[in-house]
Design an enzyme around this catalytic site. Structure first.
Site, PDB file in Angstrom:
ATOM      1  N   TYR A 184      11.325   6.186 -11.461  1.00 23.44           N
ATOM      2  CA  TYR A 184      11.223   4.730 -11.460  1.00 23.44           C
ATOM      3  C   TYR A 184       9.928   4.252 -12.102  1.00 23.44           C
ATOM      4  O   TYR A 184       8.876   4.844 -11.902  1.00 23.44           O
ATOM      5  CB  TYR A 184      11.282   4.201 -10.026  1.00 23.44           C
ATOM      6  CG  TYR A 184      12.659   4.255  -9.409  1.00 23.44           C
ATOM      7  CD1 TYR A 184      13.719   3.534  -9.943  1.00 23.44           C
ATOM      8  CD2 TYR A 184      12.889   5.027  -8.273  1.00 23.44           C
ATOM      9  CE1 TYR A 184      14.974   3.580  -9.362  1.00 23.44           C
ATOM     10  CE2 TYR A 184      14.135   5.079  -7.689  1.00 23.44           C
ATOM     11  CZ  TYR A 184      15.179   4.347  -8.244  1.00 23.44           C
ATOM     12  OH  TYR A 184      16.417   4.394  -7.671  1.00 23.44           O
ATOM     13  N   LYS A 230       2.344  12.997  22.378  1.00 28.14           N
ATOM     14  CA  LYS A 230       2.958  11.694  22.109  1.00 28.14           C
ATOM     15  C   LYS A 230       3.625  11.703  20.727  1.00 28.14           C
ATOM     16  O   LYS A 230       3.417  12.645  19.939  1.00 28.14           O
ATOM     17  CB  LYS A 230       1.902  10.587  22.199  1.00 28.14           C
ATOM     18  CG  LYS A 230       0.822  10.704  21.141  1.00 28.14           C
ATOM     19  CD  LYS A 230      -0.370   9.814  21.460  1.00 28.14           C
ATOM     20  CE  LYS A 230      -1.416   9.944  20.377  1.00 28.14           C
ATOM     21  NZ  LYS A 230      -2.752   9.539  20.796  1.00 28.14           N
TER      22      LYS A 230
HETATM   23  C1  LIG Z   1      -3.763  10.536  20.712  1.00 26.91           C
HETATM   24  C2  LIG Z   1      -4.826  10.662  21.732  1.00 26.91           C
HETATM   25  C3  LIG Z   1      -5.587  11.837  21.852  1.00 26.91           C
HETATM   26  C4  LIG Z   1      -5.488  12.977  20.870  1.00 26.91           C
HETATM   27  O1  LIG Z   1      -6.195  12.659  19.710  1.00 26.91           O
HETATM   28  P1  LIG Z   1      -6.303  13.705  18.483  1.00 26.91           P
HETATM   29  O2  LIG Z   1      -7.197  13.056  17.532  1.00 26.91           O
HETATM   30  O3  LIG Z   1      -4.912  13.885  17.964  1.00 26.91           O
HETATM   31  O4  LIG Z   1      -6.833  14.958  19.080  1.00 26.91           O
HETATM   32  C5  LIG Z   1      -6.478  11.923  22.904  1.00 26.91           C
HETATM   33  N1  LIG Z   1      -6.624  10.896  23.767  1.00 26.91           N
HETATM   34  C6  LIG Z   1      -5.935   9.752  23.670  1.00 26.91           C
HETATM   35  C7  LIG Z   1      -6.157   8.660  24.642  1.00 26.91           C
HETATM   36  C8  LIG Z   1      -5.017   9.592  22.650  1.00 26.91           C
HETATM   37  O5  LIG Z   1      -4.330   8.437  22.532  1.00 26.91           O
END
Ligand SMILES: *Cc1c(COP(=O)(O)O)cnc(C)c1O
Length: 358
Positions: free
Chosen positions: A251, A34
């Site tokens: 800054y 994702k």
């Molecule tokens: C993002 C996600 C993962 C992966 O989690 P990590 O901590 O990056 O391994 C697994 N399951 C779900 C439902 C997620 O949303």
């Protein structure tokens, strides 16, 4: 051209996937890609992780993109259908849908699908984000078993504290109390859980962050878990300033020199996804040496101390994170996690990505 770029190392992605396989040899691997592959580019990471058994994405478009690029693995939509048309396309294209709420079941039921669909039925075991409450889940699952529009059911939950002392039992027990009544496959483990809790490996594991070589556990470096950084964010020095004791940098004059210093200006700033919260003292790597940022990060530039690196010159390469400076070190200094920094790179849409091997 501006010298800032992100190198995505296919060899590291493969290596990290092999590490997951070693940890969970009996489970199928649903690689979580994702957020544009945690900022690395969806298709880039899919190539590097092509040995995985499935890919989990957020949107229908990402799943379609993966299919169109020839990936034939299971593709899971992690939040399921937001609207009815998505469920119908998902069914036609044989995507797997998370179902986390009643309205999503109603959508599917109403569609009268001629292609039965594979669902991941999500149970809320305490994180209180998505999923059916456990009692409700048991009742609904009993009714779903006989529905012709459902091809298969995988039970799923997500852990809130797999990376913390509290652990997972408080959620995992609740999950098992539901799952034991059914003969469905099961999927619960994120990266932290894959590393910390063998008992959670089950039919599927769902690694995300560890595949990219960042650590799921704060304060523990990814190398400890046999993971290699898949992204190197690098740029170059574009200007040098020699400053005197008491001079300030950037800054707000938040950094004041205690001695005469050589300061390099690097082409990377918060508009690129580098955290503005990174304080003076955040590590960077230049000409074979680790040094630190000074002053406030600007929109397109930041400042580093090269006083003790005489080799550093205009056009010297600077690693902002990667192999020598872990993204987690930068994150820790900045009060965030590696996840956020990696994702911010592609969110900025300003950084060219190059594929590398080795
Ligand atoms: C993002 C996600 C993962 C992966 O989690 P990590 O901590 O990056 O391994 C697994 N399951 C779900 C439902 C997620 O949303």
């Amino acid at each position: 051209m501006r010298p800032l770029k992100a190198l995505i190392n296919q060899t590291a992605l493969r290596y990290n996937l092999a590490t997951v396989k070693q940890l969970a040899p009996k489970s199928k691997i649903m690689a979580v890609v994702k957020a544009n592959g945690y900022g690395h580019g969806l298709i880039n990471v899919a190539h590097g992780l092509s040995e995985s058994d499935g890919f989990a994405v957020l949107s229908l478009n990402e799943a379609i993109d993966l299919r169109e690029h020839g990936f034939e693995q299971d593709l899971l939509l992690l939040e399921g259908a937001f609207e009815a048309y998505e469920a119908s396309i998902a069914a036609k294209m044989h995507f797997n849908l998370v179902v986390h709420s009643l309205y999503q079941l109603q959508i599917i039921e109403k569609l009268k699908l001629d292609h039965p669909i594979d669902i991941h039925f999500k149970i809320n075991t305490g994180m209180n984000r998505l999923g059916f409450n456990p009692i409700e889940a048991k009742e609904i699952l009993k009714t779903l078993q006989s529905k012709s529009y459902i091809k298969s059911i995988t039970l799923m939950t997500h852990f809130a504290t797999a990376d913390e002392a509290k652990g997972i039992d408080w959620q995992f027990n609740t999950f098992n109390d539901v799952a034991k009544h059914f003969n469905f496959s099961r999927s619960v483990a994120n990266s932290a859980s894959i590393i910390n809790y063998k008992s959670t490996h089950l039919d599927w594991v769902r690694p995300g962050i560890m595949l990219y070589g960042a650590s799921p556990i704060e304060g523990q470096a990814s190398g400890l878990f046999n993971l290699k950084p898949a992204m190197q964010l690098k740029s170059k020095i574009i200007a040098i300033q020699n400053i005197s004791k008491e001079d300030s940098v950037g800054y707000g004059e938040v950094f004041k020199a205690k001695n005469d210093m050589r300061i390099a200006i690097v082409a990377c700033g918060y508009a690129d996804g580098y955290p503005r919260h990174a304080p003076s003292g955040t590590p960077v790597y230049v000409e074979g040496k680790k040094t630190v940022t000074v002053g406030r990060v600007s929109m397109d530039m930041l400042y580093i101390d090269i006083t003790n690196i005489p080799k550093a010159a205009i056009a010297s390469e600077v690693e902002l994170w990667g192999e020598h400076v872990l993204v987690d070190e930068v994150a820790e200094k900045s009060g965030t996690v590696g996840y956020e920094l990696l994702c911010a790179i592609s969110a900025s849409k300003r950084i060219p990505i190059e594929i590398v091997y080795g």
